[in-house]
Design a protein around this motif. Structure first.
Motif, PDB file in Angstrom:
ATOM      1  N   TYR A 164       0.836  -1.200   0.000  1.00  0.00           N
ATOM      2  CA  TYR A 164       0.000   0.000   0.000  1.00  0.00           C
ATOM      3  C   TYR A 164       0.873   1.254   0.000  1.00  0.00           C
ATOM      4  N   TYR A 165       1.806   1.336   0.938  1.00  0.00           N
ATOM      5  CA  TYR A 165       2.615   2.557   1.024  1.00  0.00           C
ATOM      6  C   TYR A 165       3.633   2.668  -0.114  1.00  0.00           C
ATOM      7  N   SER A 166       4.001   1.520  -0.707  1.00  0.00           N
ATOM      8  CA  SER A 166       4.980   1.569  -1.805  1.00  0.00           C
ATOM      9  C   SER A 166       4.322   1.899  -3.140  1.00  0.00           C
ATOM     10  N   ASN A 167       3.047   1.507  -3.295  1.00  0.00           N
ATOM     11  CA  ASN A 167       2.467   1.561  -4.642  1.00  0.00           C
ATOM     12  C   ASN A 167       1.236   2.443  -4.833  1.00  0.00           C
ATOM     13  N   TYR A 168       0.381   2.535  -3.846  1.00  0.00           N
ATOM     14  CA  TYR A 168      -0.877   3.251  -4.131  1.00  0.00           C
ATOM     15  C   TYR A 168      -1.427   4.022  -2.940  1.00  0.00           C
ATOM     16  N   ASN A 169      -0.537   4.600  -2.155  1.00  0.00           N
ATOM     17  CA  ASN A 169      -0.954   5.432  -1.024  1.00  0.00           C
ATOM     18  C   ASN A 169      -1.644   6.689  -1.545  1.00  0.00           C
ATOM     19  N   ALA A 170      -2.931   6.849  -1.246  1.00  0.00           N
ATOM     20  CA  ALA A 170      -3.691   8.031  -1.670  1.00  0.00           C
ATOM     21  C   ALA A 170      -4.958   8.108  -0.845  1.00  0.00           C
ATOM     22  N   ASN A 171      -5.553   9.305  -0.783  1.00  0.00           N
ATOM     23  CA  ASN A 171      -6.819   9.393  -0.049  1.00  0.00           C
ATOM     24  C   ASN A 171      -7.948   8.803  -0.895  1.00  0.00           C
TER      25      ASN A 171
ATOM     26  N   LEU B 169      -4.392   6.718  -8.558  1.00  0.00           N
ATOM     27  CA  LEU B 169      -3.968   6.201  -7.255  1.00  0.00           C
ATOM     28  C   LEU B 169      -5.134   6.174  -6.279  1.00  0.00           C
ATOM     29  N   SER B 170      -5.902   7.261  -6.287  1.00  0.00           N
ATOM     30  CA  SER B 170      -7.041   7.342  -5.377  1.00  0.00           C
ATOM     31  C   SER B 170      -8.061   6.250  -5.703  1.00  0.00           C
TER      32      SER B 170
ATOM     33  N   THR C 216      -9.176   3.341  -3.196  1.00  0.00           N
ATOM     34  CA  THR C 216     -10.602   3.186  -2.887  1.00  0.00           C
ATOM     35  C   THR C 216     -11.059   1.759  -3.176  1.00  0.00           C
ATOM     36  N   ASP C 217     -10.655   1.241  -4.338  1.00  0.00           N
ATOM     37  CA  ASP C 217     -11.061  -0.126  -4.700  1.00  0.00           C
ATOM     38  C   ASP C 217     -10.556  -1.134  -3.675  1.00  0.00           C
ATOM     39  N   ALA C 218      -9.298  -0.999  -3.281  1.00  0.00           N
ATOM     40  CA  ALA C 218      -8.724  -1.969  -2.333  1.00  0.00           C
ATOM     41  C   ALA C 218      -9.422  -1.868  -0.977  1.00  0.00           C
ATOM     42  N   TYR C 219      -9.717  -0.646  -0.552  1.00  0.00           N
ATOM     43  CA  TYR C 219     -10.387  -0.441   0.739  1.00  0.00           C
ATOM     44  C   TYR C 219     -11.789  -1.030   0.720  1.00  0.00           C
ATOM     45  N   GLU C 220     -12.516  -0.785  -0.362  1.00  0.00           N
ATOM     46  CA  GLU C 220     -13.882  -1.306  -0.457  1.00  0.00           C
ATOM     47  C   GLU C 220     -13.897  -2.824  -0.665  1.00  0.00           C
ATOM     48  N   GLU C 221     -12.857  -3.352  -1.323  1.00  0.00           N
ATOM     49  CA  GLU C 221     -12.736  -4.818  -1.430  1.00  0.00           C
ATOM     50  C   GLU C 221     -12.558  -5.430  -0.050  1.00  0.00           C
ATOM     51  N   ALA C 222     -11.781  -4.746   0.787  1.00  0.00           N
ATOM     52  CA  ALA C 222     -11.559  -5.250   2.151  1.00  0.00           C
ATOM     53  C   ALA C 222     -12.882  -5.275   2.916  1.00  0.00           C
ATOM     54  N   ARG C 223     -13.696  -4.259   2.716  1.00  0.00           N
ATOM     55  CA  ARG C 223     -15.001  -4.223   3.386  1.00  0.00           C
ATOM     56  C   ARG C 223     -15.838  -5.439   2.964  1.00  0.00           C
ATOM     57  N   ILE C 224     -15.767  -5.786   1.689  1.00  0.00           N
ATOM     58  CA  ILE C 224     -16.542  -6.925   1.199  1.00  0.00           C
ATOM     59  C   ILE C 224     -15.981  -8.253   1.748  1.00  0.00           C
ATOM     60  N   LYS C 225     -14.655  -8.322   1.879  1.00  0.00           N
ATOM     61  CA  LYS C 225     -14.061  -9.513   2.511  1.00  0.00           C
ATOM     62  C   LYS C 225     -14.594  -9.686   3.930  1.00  0.00           C
ATOM     63  N   ILE C 226     -14.664  -8.565   4.642  1.00  0.00           N
ATOM     64  CA  ILE C 226     -15.146  -8.610   6.031  1.00  0.00           C
ATOM     65  C   ILE C 226     -16.630  -8.986   6.047  1.00  0.00           C
TER      66      ILE C 226
ATOM     67  N   ILE D 174      -6.682   3.785   6.035  1.00  0.00           N
ATOM     68  CA  ILE D 174      -6.895   3.103   4.748  1.00  0.00           C
ATOM     69  C   ILE D 174      -6.067   1.821   4.678  1.00  0.00           C
ATOM     70  N   CYS D 175      -4.782   1.990   4.970  1.00  0.00           N
ATOM     71  CA  CYS D 175      -3.879   0.841   4.946  1.00  0.00           C
ATOM     72  C   CYS D 175      -4.338  -0.223   5.945  1.00  0.00           C
ATOM     73  N   GLY D 176      -4.802   0.238   7.118  1.00  0.00           N
ATOM     74  CA  GLY D 176      -5.270  -0.693   8.148  1.00  0.00           C
ATOM     75  C   GLY D 176      -6.446  -1.535   7.685  1.00  0.00           C
ATOM     76  N   GLY D 177      -7.379  -0.891   6.984  1.00  0.00           N
ATOM     77  CA  GLY D 177      -8.535  -1.632   6.470  1.00  0.00           C
ATOM     78  C   GLY D 177      -8.113  -2.679   5.457  1.00  0.00           C
ATOM     79  N   ILE D 178      -7.204  -2.291   4.569  1.00  0.00           N
ATOM     80  CA  ILE D 178      -6.726  -3.219   3.536  1.00  0.00           C
ATOM     81  C   ILE D 178      -5.974  -4.392   4.193  1.00  0.00           C
ATOM     82  N   ALA D 179      -5.154  -4.061   5.199  1.00  0.00           N
ATOM     83  CA  ALA D 179      -4.385  -5.106   5.896  1.00  0.00           C
ATOM     84  C   ALA D 179      -5.307  -6.016   6.715  1.00  0.00           C
ATOM     85  N   PHE D 180      -6.399  -5.462   7.231  1.00  0.00           N
ATOM     86  CA  PHE D 180      -7.403  -6.265   7.945  1.00  0.00           C
ATOM     87  C   PHE D 180      -7.966  -7.316   6.977  1.00  0.00           C
ATOM     88  N   GLY D 181      -8.263  -6.889   5.762  1.00  0.00           N
ATOM     89  CA  GLY D 181      -8.743  -7.831   4.738  1.00  0.00           C
ATOM     90  C   GLY D 181      -7.719  -8.924   4.464  1.00  0.00           C
ATOM     91  N   ALA D 182      -6.441  -8.529   4.405  1.00  0.00           N
ATOM     92  CA  ALA D 182      -5.375  -9.511   4.154  1.00  0.00           C
ATOM     93  C   ALA D 182      -5.285 -10.506   5.316  1.00  0.00           C
TER      94      ALA D 182
END
Ligand SMILES: *Cc1c(COP(=O)(O)O)cnc(C)c1O
Length: 404
Positions: A45-52, A60-61, A65-75, A278-286
């Motif tokens: 996340y921080y190396s490749n697509y860090n954005a609001n 990037l944004s 957004t896609d990765a964050y919302e994908e994580a929500r769907i995983k949850i 943002i990163c936390g949500g994505i990592a939660f999905g992982a």
């Protein structure tokens, strides 16, 4: 096939030394360790697509957004929620509980009652006391027995038309007791009360199904299930989340803002003011992906083996008393050596590279119940081994010799 040596390769931290000894990490109920897959998700996340998120038109944004919302769907899928907008990202269990408690301020009045349990973590007691102060409602407590189980006949007596809310943890962090939450939820619903379950200790061990449970709110933290700290989720039934007012005001959670009036965004954004982790949500999905890759049945079976082994071995030590002996419990062993302060045992174990928790475990009422200052708590995860249990037992014996 469940292969613990194989699994341990996924956790870089398990290979370090502490005080010149191989680390034996038995403080998983406080926070779990992080597998490489989750560390990689954070680095990516921080190396490749860090954005609001949610506001940028740039690529990037969009990716973030896609990765964050994908994580929500995983949850959503993991907890079997009906809709993804029933999943609210939070900073953890404490945040989720406070969000609900705050929302109920305007829904409660004097004479209403809230039921909590004697087995609660402080984060599941204090927000309700604050809610009672604001609303004039009264707090009632389901008592526990010596085995560390909630007394259901007493729970029954507390329920009435005045009961508006019931708050119980799924699994006690101090004792490991698994509470009969399906029964607690069904009985509460019979009197029209809503139920919030604190899942901070259950989600590392089992996969809750919020629809099958018919629970109104369920909260958890990512950091106890292989995810990052400062991240968690609140599940709420759509109707309830629509009924509750927003918790915090700010960006992201609005529809229209003028100085005369602001209208709020729909779910889930109404409860997600400001730039989230943002990163936390994505990592939660992982982390959820990682744990499902191992499988919750395999995790539960293996941890049960560890629990039985540790309980048997520790019980052989003369003068050692285990607190919390419910038949339904997870891999937590809370204990004391007769006449020895838990802190002193913990300090000696640390010298041996063994990490345990000592103290009241944010559950002072439980310690008062047993009339003890605290316990030594060893909490096992699926990456712990029988050899580590042996190291603990040897360490406790050594501590006993040195301190008595
Ligand atoms: C850890 C824990 C909490 C608090 O979680 P945070 O991540 O600190 O917000 C609440 N309840 C239980 C049962 C816990 O184990």
């Amino acid at each position: 096939m469940f292969n613990v040596e194989h699994i341990r390769q996924d956790f870089p931290i398990l290979h370090r030394q502490v005080n010149g000894k191989p680390l034996v990490y038995l403080d998983n109920a406080a926070t779990s360790q992080t597998p490489q897959a989750v560390i990689d998700a954070i680095v990516a996340y921080y190396s490749n697509y860090n954005a609001n998120i949610h506001r940028g038109v740039h690529s990037l944004s969009q990716e973030a957004t896609d990765a964050y919302e994908e994580a929500r769907i995983k949850i959503q899928n993991h907890f079997n929620a009906k809709f993804s907008h029933e999943i609210i990202f939070t900073s953890g269990t404490t945040h989720g509980i406070n969000l609900v408690a705050n929302g109920f301020s305007s829904l409660l009045k004097k004479g209403d009652e809230i039921i909590v349990s004697a087995l609660e973590h402080h984060s599941n007691i204090v927000p309700w006391q604050m809610l009672c102060e604001r609303s004039g409602a009264t707090l009632k407590v389901i008592p526990m027995n010596l085995e560390g189980e909630l007394i259901m006949s007493e729970y029954h007596k507390l329920l009435s038309d005045h009961t508006k809310l019931v708050f119980v943890n799924h699994i006690s962090n101090a004792l490991g007791t698994i509470n009969p939450i399906k029964y607690i939820i069904d009985e509460a619903h019979k009197v029209g009360a809503a139920v919030l379950i604190d899942g901070a200790q259950s989600c590392p061990h089992i996969k809750p199904d919020v629809q099958a449970l018919d629970v109104d709110f369920y909260v958890t933290s990512a950091h106890k299930m292989c995810g990052p700290t400062g991240e968690g989720m609140l599940y709420g039934k759509e109707d309830w989340l629509n009924k509750l007012p927003p918790y915090q005001g700010g960006g992201e959670m609005i529809d229209q803002v003028t100085f005369e009036k602001t209208t709020y965004a729909g779910l889930p954004h109404k409860f997600e003011a400001g730039t989230p982790n943002i990163c936390g949500g994505i990592a939660f999905g992982a982390a959820i992906d990682y744990m499902n890759g191992i499988g919750f049945d395999a995790i539960a079976n293996y941890e049960h083996e560890l629990l039985e082994y540790a309980t048997a071995k520790l019980s052989e030590i003369e003068g050692l008393k285990i607190y919390g002996t419910s038949k339904q419990k997870t891999s937590v062993v809370s204990f004391n050596l007769e006449g020895i302060h838990p802190y002193d045992v913990g300090t000696i174990l640390d010298k041996l590279g063994i990490a345990v928790r000592t103290g009241h475990h944010c559950a002072q009422p439980i310690m008062d119940f047993y009339k003890i200052p605290g316990t030594v708590r060893a909490s096992f995860a699926f990456y712990n081994t029988k050899e580590e249990v042996d190291a603990l037992v040897t360490g406790v014996k050594k501590a006993k010799m040195m301190l008595s």
